[in-house]
Design a protein around this motif. Sequence first.
Motif, PDB file in Angstrom:
ATOM      1  N   LEU A  64     -66.428   6.130  31.311  1.00 50.58           N
ATOM      2  CA  LEU A  64     -67.574   5.231  31.150  1.00 50.58           C
ATOM      3  C   LEU A  64     -67.366   3.964  31.975  1.00 50.58           C
ATOM      4  O   LEU A  64     -66.267   3.431  32.065  1.00 50.58           O
ATOM      5  CB  LEU A  64     -67.762   4.853  29.675  1.00 50.58           C
ATOM      6  CG  LEU A  64     -68.232   5.964  28.741  1.00 50.58           C
ATOM      7  CD1 LEU A  64     -68.336   5.437  27.313  1.00 50.58           C
ATOM      8  CD2 LEU A  64     -69.576   6.505  29.186  1.00 50.58           C
ATOM      9  N   ASP A  65     -68.459   3.465  32.541  1.00 54.47           N
ATOM     10  CA  ASP A  65     -68.443   2.217  33.297  1.00 54.47           C
ATOM     11  C   ASP A  65     -68.519   1.056  32.305  1.00 54.47           C
ATOM     12  O   ASP A  65     -69.170   1.167  31.260  1.00 54.47           O
ATOM     13  CB  ASP A  65     -69.671   2.201  34.213  1.00 54.47           C
ATOM     14  CG  ASP A  65     -69.640   1.062  35.211  1.00 54.47           C
ATOM     15  OD1 ASP A  65     -69.420   1.347  36.387  1.00 54.47           O
ATOM     16  OD2 ASP A  65     -69.861  -0.107  34.804  1.00 54.47           O
ATOM     17  N   ARG A  67     -70.255  -1.466  32.359  1.00 59.00           N
ATOM     18  CA  ARG A  67     -71.617  -1.937  32.152  1.00 59.00           C
ATOM     19  C   ARG A  67     -72.396  -1.091  31.154  1.00 59.00           C
ATOM     20  O   ARG A  67     -73.445  -1.501  30.666  1.00 59.00           O
ATOM     21  CB  ARG A  67     -72.360  -1.995  33.486  1.00 59.00           C
ATOM     22  CG  ARG A  67     -71.849  -3.115  34.366  1.00 59.00           C
ATOM     23  CD  ARG A  67     -72.284  -2.954  35.799  1.00 59.00           C
ATOM     24  NE  ARG A  67     -71.523  -1.910  36.457  1.00 59.00           N
ATOM     25  CZ  ARG A  67     -71.647  -1.604  37.754  1.00 59.00           C
ATOM     26  NH1 ARG A  67     -72.507  -2.246  38.498  1.00 59.00           N
ATOM     27  NH2 ARG A  67     -70.914  -0.644  38.281  1.00 59.00           N
ATOM     28  N   PHE A  68     -71.918   0.127  30.870  1.00 62.84           N
ATOM     29  CA  PHE A  68     -72.563   0.943  29.847  1.00 62.84           C
ATOM     30  C   PHE A  68     -72.577   0.164  28.535  1.00 62.84           C
ATOM     31  O   PHE A  68     -73.529   0.237  27.766  1.00 62.84           O
ATOM     32  CB  PHE A  68     -71.802   2.265  29.671  1.00 62.84           C
ATOM     33  CG  PHE A  68     -72.508   3.286  28.821  1.00 62.84           C
ATOM     34  CD1 PHE A  68     -73.343   4.217  29.395  1.00 62.84           C
ATOM     35  CD2 PHE A  68     -72.342   3.311  27.439  1.00 62.84           C
ATOM     36  CE1 PHE A  68     -73.998   5.157  28.618  1.00 62.84           C
ATOM     37  CE2 PHE A  68     -72.991   4.246  26.647  1.00 62.84           C
ATOM     38  CZ  PHE A  68     -73.821   5.178  27.238  1.00 62.84           C
ATOM     39  N   CYS A  69     -71.516  -0.575  28.257  1.00 64.14           N
ATOM     40  CA  CYS A  69     -71.417  -1.327  27.008  1.00 64.14           C
ATOM     41  C   CYS A  69     -71.534  -2.838  27.216  1.00 64.14           C
ATOM     42  O   CYS A  69     -72.152  -3.529  26.422  1.00 64.14           O
ATOM     43  CB  CYS A  69     -70.099  -1.012  26.312  1.00 64.14           C
ATOM     44  SG  CYS A  69     -70.010   0.690  25.737  1.00 64.14           S
ATOM     45  N   THR A  71     -73.328  -4.824  29.012  1.00 66.36           N
ATOM     46  CA  THR A  71     -74.492  -4.697  29.871  1.00 66.36           C
ATOM     47  C   THR A  71     -74.842  -5.970  30.626  1.00 66.36           C
ATOM     48  O   THR A  71     -75.341  -5.912  31.734  1.00 66.36           O
ATOM     49  CB  THR A  71     -75.708  -4.296  29.008  1.00 66.36           C
ATOM     50  OG1 THR A  71     -75.276  -3.330  28.069  1.00 66.36           O
ATOM     51  CG2 THR A  71     -76.804  -3.728  29.854  1.00 66.36           C
ATOM     52  N   PRO A  82     -71.411  -4.356  22.848  1.00 66.07           N
ATOM     53  CA  PRO A  82     -72.470  -3.372  22.584  1.00 66.07           C
ATOM     54  C   PRO A  82     -72.930  -3.370  21.134  1.00 66.07           C
ATOM     55  O   PRO A  82     -72.117  -3.533  20.222  1.00 66.07           O
ATOM     56  CB  PRO A  82     -71.797  -2.039  22.926  1.00 66.07           C
ATOM     57  CG  PRO A  82     -70.335  -2.299  22.829  1.00 66.07           C
ATOM     58  CD  PRO A  82     -70.151  -3.724  23.225  1.00 66.07           C
ATOM     59  N   PRO A  83     -74.238  -3.202  20.906  1.00 68.08           N
ATOM     60  CA  PRO A  83     -74.736  -3.046  19.544  1.00 68.08           C
ATOM     61  C   PRO A  83     -74.309  -1.674  19.002  1.00 68.08           C
ATOM     62  O   PRO A  83     -73.964  -0.781  19.769  1.00 68.08           O
ATOM     63  CB  PRO A  83     -76.248  -3.122  19.709  1.00 68.08           C
ATOM     64  CG  PRO A  83     -76.499  -2.659  21.101  1.00 68.08           C
ATOM     65  CD  PRO A  83     -75.307  -3.090  21.893  1.00 68.08           C
ATOM     66  N   THR A  86     -75.420   1.657  20.508  1.00 67.55           N
ATOM     67  CA  THR A  86     -74.738   2.228  21.674  1.00 67.55           C
ATOM     68  C   THR A  86     -73.681   3.242  21.243  1.00 67.55           C
ATOM     69  O   THR A  86     -73.560   4.307  21.838  1.00 67.55           O
ATOM     70  CB  THR A  86     -74.075   1.108  22.491  1.00 67.55           C
ATOM     71  OG1 THR A  86     -75.069   0.163  22.853  1.00 67.55           O
ATOM     72  CG2 THR A  86     -73.406   1.652  23.730  1.00 67.55           C
TER      73      THR A  86
ATOM     74  N   ILE B  72     -74.026   4.821  36.031  1.00 70.53           N
ATOM     75  CA  ILE B  72     -73.515   4.050  34.903  1.00 70.53           C
ATOM     76  C   ILE B  72     -74.059   4.591  33.579  1.00 70.53           C
ATOM     77  O   ILE B  72     -73.312   4.811  32.642  1.00 70.53           O
ATOM     78  CB  ILE B  72     -73.921   2.560  35.006  1.00 70.53           C
ATOM     79  CG1 ILE B  72     -73.365   1.933  36.280  1.00 70.53           C
ATOM     80  CG2 ILE B  72     -73.437   1.783  33.785  1.00 70.53           C
ATOM     81  CD1 ILE B  72     -73.915   0.546  36.565  1.00 70.53           C
ATOM     82  N   PHE B  73     -75.374   4.792  33.510  1.00 69.25           N
ATOM     83  CA  PHE B  73     -76.007   5.014  32.212  1.00 69.25           C
ATOM     84  C   PHE B  73     -76.335   6.456  31.867  1.00 69.25           C
ATOM     85  O   PHE B  73     -76.626   6.757  30.717  1.00 69.25           O
ATOM     86  CB  PHE B  73     -77.276   4.156  32.098  1.00 69.25           C
ATOM     87  CG  PHE B  73     -76.985   2.687  32.031  1.00 69.25           C
ATOM     88  CD1 PHE B  73     -76.481   2.129  30.875  1.00 69.25           C
ATOM     89  CD2 PHE B  73     -77.175   1.864  33.135  1.00 69.25           C
ATOM     90  CE1 PHE B  73     -76.191   0.779  30.805  1.00 69.25           C
ATOM     91  CE2 PHE B  73     -76.885   0.511  33.077  1.00 69.25           C
ATOM     92  CZ  PHE B  73     -76.394  -0.029  31.900  1.00 69.25           C
ATOM     93  N   ALA B  76     -72.500  10.064  32.156  1.00 73.01           N
ATOM     94  CA  ALA B  76     -71.521  10.452  31.136  1.00 73.01           C
ATOM     95  C   ALA B  76     -71.986  11.713  30.414  1.00 73.01           C
ATOM     96  O   ALA B  76     -71.175  12.539  30.018  1.00 73.01           O
ATOM     97  CB  ALA B  76     -71.321   9.322  30.131  1.00 73.01           C
ATOM     98  N   ASP B 128     -82.860  -0.828  25.553  1.00 72.60           N
ATOM     99  CA  ASP B 128     -82.216  -2.133  25.380  1.00 72.60           C
ATOM    100  C   ASP B 128     -81.227  -2.418  26.499  1.00 72.60           C
ATOM    101  O   ASP B 128     -80.760  -3.534  26.646  1.00 72.60           O
ATOM    102  CB  ASP B 128     -81.520  -2.225  24.014  1.00 72.60           C
ATOM    103  CG  ASP B 128     -80.515  -1.097  23.794  1.00 72.60           C
ATOM    104  OD1 ASP B 128     -80.641  -0.052  24.447  1.00 72.60           O
ATOM    105  OD2 ASP B 128     -79.599  -1.268  22.965  1.00 72.60           O
ATOM    106  N   LYS B 129     -80.899  -1.421  27.294  1.00 73.91           N
ATOM    107  CA  LYS B 129     -79.902  -1.609  28.351  1.00 73.91           C
ATOM    108  C   LYS B 129     -80.511  -1.659  29.739  1.00 73.91           C
ATOM    109  O   LYS B 129     -79.861  -2.101  30.686  1.00 73.91           O
ATOM    110  CB  LYS B 129     -78.900  -0.459  28.348  1.00 73.91           C
ATOM    111  CG  LYS B 129     -78.117  -0.353  27.081  1.00 73.91           C
ATOM    112  CD  LYS B 129     -77.047   0.702  27.247  1.00 73.91           C
ATOM    113  CE  LYS B 129     -76.246   0.864  25.999  1.00 73.91           C
ATOM    114  NZ  LYS B 129     -75.686  -0.394  25.518  1.00 73.91           N
TER     115      LYS B 129
END
Lengths: 216, 170
Positions: A64-65, A67-69, A71, A82-83, A86, B72-73, B76, B128-129
């Motif tokens: 995982l990057d 920025r995934f968490c 953000t 992250p909330p 996520t 990134i999003f 995965a 939200d992202k």
Amino acid sequence: MAQIFHPSFNTLSKVSIFGAVFFLGAAVFAWDSLLRSSYNTQVDVAREQPVPFSHKHHVQGLGLDCRFCHTSVEESAFAGIPPTKTCMGCHSLVWKDAPILEPVRESYRSDRPIEWTRVHDLPDFAYFDHSIHVAKGIGCTTCHGQVNEMPLMWRTETLNMDWCLACHRNPSANVRPRERVFDVDWDPASLTDEERAGLAAQYHLKSMLNCSTCHR
Amino acid sequence: MHDQPRFEPLERTTLFADGRASRPRVPGTIARGERVYDAHLVEGKVDGALATTFPMPITAEVLARGRQRYDIFCSACHDRAGTGEGLVVKRGLKQPPSFHVERLRQAPPGYVYDVITRGFGAMYDLSDKLAPADRWAIVAYVRALQRSQNASLADVSAAVRERLLAEAKK
């Protein structure tokens, strides 16, 4: 009248004057060492968390990057935590009944955030901003270390002012290409000094030492 | 001095019952500086139906941004080529369909936008992202991925064609 001070007091007074200087020096040294010890700075001390979230498993294992968490790290001062939603994006299906994830599920059900223990926390009189550092090619691992190898998060730097200044005096020593800022496997030795100077010129790196940069 | 009477993001407070100093957004509100409401851009809908067009022109920059955000999003779970075999799927997540199946190839851009914005089945939304413009950039990149799996030699420029042919001969 007999002498009050025996002649041996001459030596004693000399020794105690010298001793006082020595003692003070030792005390200052001890105080300084204490301030810089991991007991005070919390460097290399892993923090307990309500859920044992592992960057090692999620970053190294799943690729995982950041920025995934985290953000908002590119646009704002605050990197963002992250909330619970996520986590649930995966953990509503993966390890969905694991007891160690119960606090995550409870948080999602009750809409109450998980209370993570902060690992990095500057005093409020110092201002820090992630976005500028990311935009100027300073990578996460430069300041946070190999987070991809941390089962629990710890600090690798003191966050003392002298640490900030050491880099601000000569930021080009730590610059890397912008597209590698999030790369946890980046090797600082892979650039020559000329290449670094080139990047520093391209990104217009300035040395910001003015007190008001960080104390505003 | 170390802890001044102001709130840092996500700090605890006793002012609100849920303890959050950073307040969640009130539904239906628009923050200052946010784009004037545009249903095509924000909802992905035109006249109530899923949009069949993009709200902005697709340039090389948009595609590059879309690729970066996709990696990134989405990768995965959907993996970098969009076949639905990301690392998380290998650890037990429900396998998403490949983007290269006929049904999704025929779906309008507004459909993929809608999945990102509102979620779909087991997939949680990512609204939200990702800001609307980034969602559209990802949609454009998904389109490019779909095209890439069904490309023919006629799709590439003459110069690249020659290089590919030379490579194929080797």
